[in-house]
Design an enzyme around this catalytic site. Sequence first.
Site, PDB file in Angstrom:
ATOM      1  N   ARG A   1      41.140  56.343  27.614  1.00 16.39           N
ATOM      2  CA  ARG A   1      42.098  55.638  28.464  1.00 16.39           C
ATOM      3  C   ARG A   1      42.204  56.387  29.791  1.00 16.39           C
ATOM      4  NH1 ARG A   1      47.522  55.255  25.454  1.00 16.39           N
ATOM      5  NH2 ARG A   1      46.592  53.507  24.342  1.00 16.39           N
TER       6      ARG A   1
ATOM      7  N   CYS B   1      41.840  49.184  16.595  1.00 13.23           N
ATOM      8  CA  CYS B   1      43.102  49.907  16.403  1.00 13.23           C
ATOM      9  C   CYS B   1      43.319  50.264  14.937  1.00 13.23           C
ATOM     10  CB  CYS B   1      44.273  49.067  16.902  1.00 13.23           C
ATOM     11  SG  CYS B   1      45.822  49.956  16.664  1.00 13.23           S
TER      12      CYS B   1
ATOM     13  N   LYS C   1      55.607  60.470  23.116  1.00 14.02           N
ATOM     14  CA  LYS C   1      55.130  59.871  24.373  1.00 14.02           C
ATOM     15  C   LYS C   1      56.307  59.544  25.294  1.00 14.02           C
ATOM     16  CE  LYS C   1      53.217  56.341  22.210  1.00 14.02           C
ATOM     17  NZ  LYS C   1      52.659  55.029  21.819  1.00 14.02           N
TER      18      LYS C   1
ATOM     19  N   LYS D   1      57.219  57.244  28.998  1.00 13.59           N
ATOM     20  CA  LYS D   1      56.653  56.249  29.922  1.00 13.59           C
ATOM     21  C   LYS D   1      57.567  56.018  31.120  1.00 13.59           C
ATOM     22  CE  LYS D   1      54.096  53.947  26.291  1.00 13.59           C
ATOM     23  NZ  LYS D   1      53.846  52.716  25.535  1.00 13.59           N
TER      24      LYS D   1
ATOM     25  N   CYS E   1      50.792  44.817  14.995  1.00 10.24           N
ATOM     26  CA  CYS E   1      51.716  45.617  14.169  1.00 10.24           C
ATOM     27  C   CYS E   1      52.995  45.788  14.971  1.00 10.24           C
ATOM     28  CB  CYS E   1      51.081  46.967  13.791  1.00 10.24           C
ATOM     29  SG  CYS E   1      51.281  48.245  15.045  1.00 10.24           S
TER      30      CYS E   1
ATOM     31  N   CYS F   1      52.555  47.072  21.398  1.00 11.47           N
ATOM     32  CA  CYS F   1      51.742  47.372  22.582  1.00 11.47           C
ATOM     33  C   CYS F   1      51.574  46.183  23.513  1.00 11.47           C
ATOM     34  CB  CYS F   1      50.377  47.891  22.153  1.00 11.47           C
ATOM     35  SG  CYS F   1      50.485  49.341  21.086  1.00 11.47           S
TER      36      CYS F   1
ATOM     37  N   ARG G   1      52.940  59.401  30.327  1.00 15.17           N
ATOM     38  CA  ARG G   1      51.699  58.596  30.329  1.00 15.17           C
ATOM     39  C   ARG G   1      51.438  58.007  31.715  1.00 15.17           C
ATOM     40  NH1 ARG G   1      50.474  56.732  25.010  1.00 15.17           N
ATOM     41  NH2 ARG G   1      51.034  58.384  23.569  1.00 15.17           N
TER      42      ARG G   1
ATOM     43  N   CYS H   1      47.950  42.474  22.159  1.00 14.07           N
ATOM     44  CA  CYS H   1      47.449  43.851  22.159  1.00 14.07           C
ATOM     45  C   CYS H   1      46.014  43.831  21.629  1.00 14.07           C
ATOM     46  CB  CYS H   1      48.323  44.720  21.275  1.00 14.07           C
ATOM     47  SG  CYS H   1      48.148  44.326  19.523  1.00 14.07           S
TER      48      CYS H   1
HETATM   49 FE1  SRM Z   1      50.230  51.217  22.332  1.00 17.67          FE
HETATM   50  C1  SRM Z   1      49.670  53.231  19.684  1.00 17.67           C
HETATM   51  C2  SRM Z   1      46.993  50.330  22.402  1.00 17.67           C
HETATM   52  C3  SRM Z   1      50.706  49.832  25.368  1.00 17.67           C
HETATM   53  C4  SRM Z   1      53.616  51.238  21.778  1.00 17.67           C
HETATM   54  N1  SRM Z   1      48.598  51.753  21.256  1.00 17.67           N
HETATM   55  C5  SRM Z   1      48.569  52.636  20.217  1.00 17.67           C
HETATM   56  C6  SRM Z   1      47.122  52.921  19.783  1.00 17.67           C
HETATM   57  C7  SRM Z   1      46.628  54.086  20.572  1.00 17.67           C
HETATM   58  C8  SRM Z   1      46.915  53.119  18.276  1.00 17.67           C
HETATM   59  C9  SRM Z   1      46.930  54.537  17.777  1.00 17.67           C
HETATM   60  O1  SRM Z   1      47.941  55.259  17.953  1.00 17.67           O
HETATM   61  O2  SRM Z   1      45.936  54.941  17.190  1.00 17.67           O
HETATM   62  C10 SRM Z   1      46.471  51.590  20.240  1.00 17.67           C
HETATM   63  C11 SRM Z   1      44.979  51.631  20.537  1.00 17.67           C
HETATM   64  C12 SRM Z   1      44.342  50.296  20.273  1.00 17.67           C
HETATM   65  C13 SRM Z   1      42.967  50.157  20.815  1.00 17.67           C
HETATM   66  O3  SRM Z   1      42.012  50.125  20.007  1.00 17.67           O
HETATM   67  O4  SRM Z   1      42.813  50.018  22.023  1.00 17.67           O
HETATM   68  C14 SRM Z   1      47.382  51.192  21.384  1.00 17.67           C
HETATM   69  N2  SRM Z   1      49.042  50.392  23.679  1.00 17.67           N
HETATM   70  C15 SRM Z   1      47.754  50.014  23.493  1.00 17.67           C
HETATM   71  C16 SRM Z   1      47.248  49.157  24.636  1.00 17.67           C
HETATM   72  C17 SRM Z   1      45.770  49.364  24.942  1.00 17.67           C
HETATM   73  C18 SRM Z   1      47.563  47.692  24.319  1.00 17.67           C
HETATM   74  C19 SRM Z   1      46.902  46.650  25.173  1.00 17.67           C
HETATM   75  O5  SRM Z   1      46.520  45.655  24.565  1.00 17.67           O
HETATM   76  O6  SRM Z   1      46.812  46.765  26.395  1.00 17.67           O
HETATM   77  C20 SRM Z   1      48.211  49.624  25.741  1.00 17.67           C
HETATM   78  C21 SRM Z   1      47.721  50.849  26.458  1.00 17.67           C
HETATM   79  C22 SRM Z   1      48.710  51.325  27.461  1.00 17.67           C
HETATM   80  C23 SRM Z   1      48.214  52.390  28.396  1.00 17.67           C
HETATM   81  O7  SRM Z   1      47.309  52.107  29.172  1.00 17.67           O
HETATM   82  O8  SRM Z   1      48.789  53.487  28.361  1.00 17.67           O
HETATM   83  C24 SRM Z   1      49.435  49.992  24.898  1.00 17.67           C
HETATM   84  N3  SRM Z   1      51.878  50.716  23.423  1.00 17.67           N
HETATM   85  C25 SRM Z   1      51.854  50.030  24.598  1.00 17.67           C
HETATM   86  C26 SRM Z   1      53.154  49.504  24.885  1.00 17.67           C
HETATM   87  C27 SRM Z   1      53.524  48.591  26.068  1.00 17.67           C
HETATM   88  C28 SRM Z   1      53.948  49.329  27.299  1.00 17.67           C
HETATM   89  O9  SRM Z   1      53.931  50.575  27.334  1.00 17.67           O
HETATM   90  O10 SRM Z   1      54.317  48.648  28.239  1.00 17.67           O
HETATM   91  C29 SRM Z   1      53.983  49.894  23.842  1.00 17.67           C
HETATM   92  C30 SRM Z   1      55.469  49.481  23.648  1.00 17.67           C
HETATM   93  C31 SRM Z   1      56.398  50.167  24.576  1.00 17.67           C
HETATM   94  C32 SRM Z   1      56.883  51.467  24.004  1.00 17.67           C
HETATM   95  O11 SRM Z   1      56.202  52.473  24.157  1.00 17.67           O
HETATM   96  O12 SRM Z   1      57.943  51.467  23.361  1.00 17.67           O
HETATM   97  C33 SRM Z   1      53.175  50.672  22.941  1.00 17.67           C
HETATM   98  N4  SRM Z   1      51.436  52.142  20.996  1.00 17.67           N
HETATM   99  C34 SRM Z   1      52.803  51.979  20.900  1.00 17.67           C
HETATM  100  C35 SRM Z   1      53.280  52.680  19.739  1.00 17.67           C
HETATM  101  C36 SRM Z   1      54.744  52.744  19.254  1.00 17.67           C
HETATM  102  C37 SRM Z   1      55.519  53.811  19.923  1.00 17.67           C
HETATM  103  C38 SRM Z   1      56.898  53.971  19.364  1.00 17.67           C
HETATM  104  O13 SRM Z   1      57.795  54.321  20.121  1.00 17.67           O
HETATM  105  O14 SRM Z   1      57.098  53.790  18.167  1.00 17.67           O
HETATM  106  C39 SRM Z   1      52.142  53.246  19.124  1.00 17.67           C
HETATM  107  C40 SRM Z   1      52.102  54.087  17.841  1.00 17.67           C
HETATM  108  C41 SRM Z   1      52.555  55.487  18.051  1.00 17.67           C
HETATM  109  O15 SRM Z   1      52.793  55.967  19.154  1.00 17.67           O
HETATM  110  O16 SRM Z   1      52.693  56.156  17.019  1.00 17.67           O
HETATM  111  C42 SRM Z   1      51.008  52.878  19.934  1.00 17.67           C
HETATM  112 FE1  SF4 Z   2      47.445  48.600  17.514  1.00 16.37          FE
HETATM  113 FE2  SF4 Z   2      49.863  47.876  16.775  1.00 16.37          FE
HETATM  114 FE3  SF4 Z   2      49.432  48.658  19.273  1.00 16.37          FE
HETATM  115 FE4  SF4 Z   2      48.496  46.352  18.484  1.00 16.37          FE
HETATM  116  S1  SF4 Z   2      50.655  46.892  18.575  1.00 16.37           S
HETATM  117  S2  SF4 Z   2      47.325  47.907  19.631  1.00 16.37           S
HETATM  118  S3  SF4 Z   2      47.963  46.728  16.388  1.00 16.37           S
HETATM  119  S4  SF4 Z   2      49.249  49.932  17.489  1.00 16.37           S
END
Ligand code: SRM
Ligand code: SF4
Length: 562
Positions: free
Chosen positions: A73, A432, A206, A208, A471, A475, A144, A426
């Site tokens: 990323r 993922c 994390k 943001k 899930c 994201c 981030r 997402c």
């Molecule tokens: Fe996310 C984890 C993809 C934005 C909340 N996110 C992941 C992981 C890295 C899975 C992992 O931990 O192994 C995913 C990788 C999937 C893949 O194969 O690409 C993943 N997140 C993404 C992306 C690529 C989604 C997308 O379709 O664009 C976004 C990348 C953002 C970036 O460039 O930095 C992405 N993730 C978000 C957002 C939206 C936002 O930030 O606006 C959220 C919700 C907002 C928030 O943070 O509350 C988000 N991602 C999570 C979480 C839950 C965090 C939590 O507070 O519980 C996880 C899991 C974790 O951190 O344990 C996670």
């Molecule tokens: Fe993976 Fe869940 Fe984030 Fe979708 S919402 S990219 S399934 S961690």
Amino acid sequence: MSQKLHDNERIKIESNFLRGKLVEGLNDHTTGSFPSDEVQLVKFHGLYQQDHRDYRAERKKQKLEPIYSFLLRARLPGGVVTPHQWLEIDRIASELTDAGSIRITTRQTFQYHGIFKRNLKSVFQDLKFKANIDSIFTAGDVNRNTICTSNPEQSLLHTEIYELSKKISEHFLPKSNAYAEIWLDGEKVLETEKEPIYTENFLPRKFKIAVALPPYNDVDIHANDLNFIAIIVDEKITGYNVVVGAGLGMTHGDKTTFPRLGDDFGFIAVDNVMKIAEAVVTTQRDLGGRVSRSHARTKYTLETHGVETFKKEVEKRSGVTFAAPGEYEFTERGDRIGWVKGIDDLWHLTVFIENGRILDFDGKPIKSGLNKIAKIHTGTFRMTANQNLVIASIPESQKATIEALAYECGLIDDGLSEQRKYSMACVALPTCPLAMSEAERYLPGLTDDVEGLLAKHGIAKDKIILRITGCPNGCGRSMLAEIGLIGKAPGRYNLYLGGNTIGTRIPKMYQENIDEATILTTLDDLIGRWASGRQADECFGDFTIRTGIVPEVVIASKDFHD
Ligand code: SRM
Ligand code: SF4
């Protein structure tokens, strides 16, 4: 008795500022993976270890190691790249990744999927030395990628918030040179080994940050730990409202986890932004929980310690007192797909990229098309937090040529519906590891079906903000959608209703664990009721609340699970 800290705390402290055994892991050619502690550490360098889930069961049956590869990323505050950088990004995707795609994320940057361990260093080095792009701190327990509104019309204000997001991003970078040492063959980027902001155990989780330029909430402020909302008076930014403690992730079945809107702490002058940013980050560093990772985000720190206590601590650390919040209004949060002219007289073309995935699809070679555009473009490319792309700052003389190229490869589609523009998913399967169901691969077909339902009920030109995540981590920000689908199991989803069009309301669960056929029959019924029973200009989410289809979530910590 104090509780045992989460094991990730040990990994961070023992890592010698994020080095661990990464070099040894990289040089171990007997496996495509890293040792388990290092799987956590690589995140701080912008990598996630993954395996291709479509082949997981078959590999296991054959007693073979999973097909390990890495997601990288990039760090791209504000999402802006030059045409030269674009061409390098594109080349690296084609030559060094298995997926071959550039994936624009919901945080305004791009990811590569499918980098095998043997290619990792080449990707890091080509990105840095040929495109001047790194991936430092795009994952892990740190600040981030900093995002900002992609507004192309108000070009001068955009420049101001873009510069601010870069400044914030740089301020929160590590002082350690581990990244350069491990991935760039020792090139010294930074000199000191102290981490005055993060210290040796970094943040609990994390973190943001977003900078929003009203009236557009395209960054979805209620997904970020810390937000600066520009207060504009006479077309100038006079300062920012500071909104703290939003976040969307939760765990199915665990009612102590929930999505949460942020709290407005009040207004600060432009000059105080960095002081406040640092005070919020260090307050979260010191007060945030380090026992349970599911309860370690800033939103839970506010819930545990109280909003006022957190705010007072920020004032004390920064020496800045919050004034009453400034006035602003959000009117929408989508991207303005199509052409707009900026006040600098340059043209900006925002193109819709379904799910942010840039690849040559059958009959729609958008990756090659963007490559051709990059070869002649003199402005910039701007990724948006809705996974779209702005081809920015085009002089009048180039407008027709770029438009023709965009039509030719399918980047402009006159038949694109409002519904599709406002739908998002997402990544989920196959990369993922946390996905419970499809999201990116499910959305295009579901959007076809929803378009059909809108047409059936005579409102084909309307739209409902529809988002799917594989899930409950959220994201694709489904927890701020009018219709939010959250994966429960293969082919099964929880259906949430009641978000609004400006992203200031969390939806509520309407049906649990339903299959794709039930989703369609349910949406058919709901869209029919909305089409016939809505008040003037009433959006779908407001309608579901006014008519009692779902109760409004006012305070998520109380109402969300009730
Ligand atoms: Fe996310 C984890 C993809 C934005 C909340 N996110 C992941 C992981 C890295 C899975 C992992 O931990 O192994 C995913 C990788 C999937 C893949 O194969 O690409 C993943 N997140 C993404 C992306 C690529 C989604 C997308 O379709 O664009 C976004 C990348 C953002 C970036 O460039 O930095 C992405 N993730 C978000 C957002 C939206 C936002 O930030 O606006 C959220 C919700 C907002 C928030 O943070 O509350 C988000 N991602 C999570 C979480 C839950 C965090 C939590 O507070 O519980 C996880 C899991 C974790 O951190 O344990 C996670
Ligand atoms: Fe993976 Fe869940 Fe984030 Fe979708 S919402 S990219 S399934 S961690």
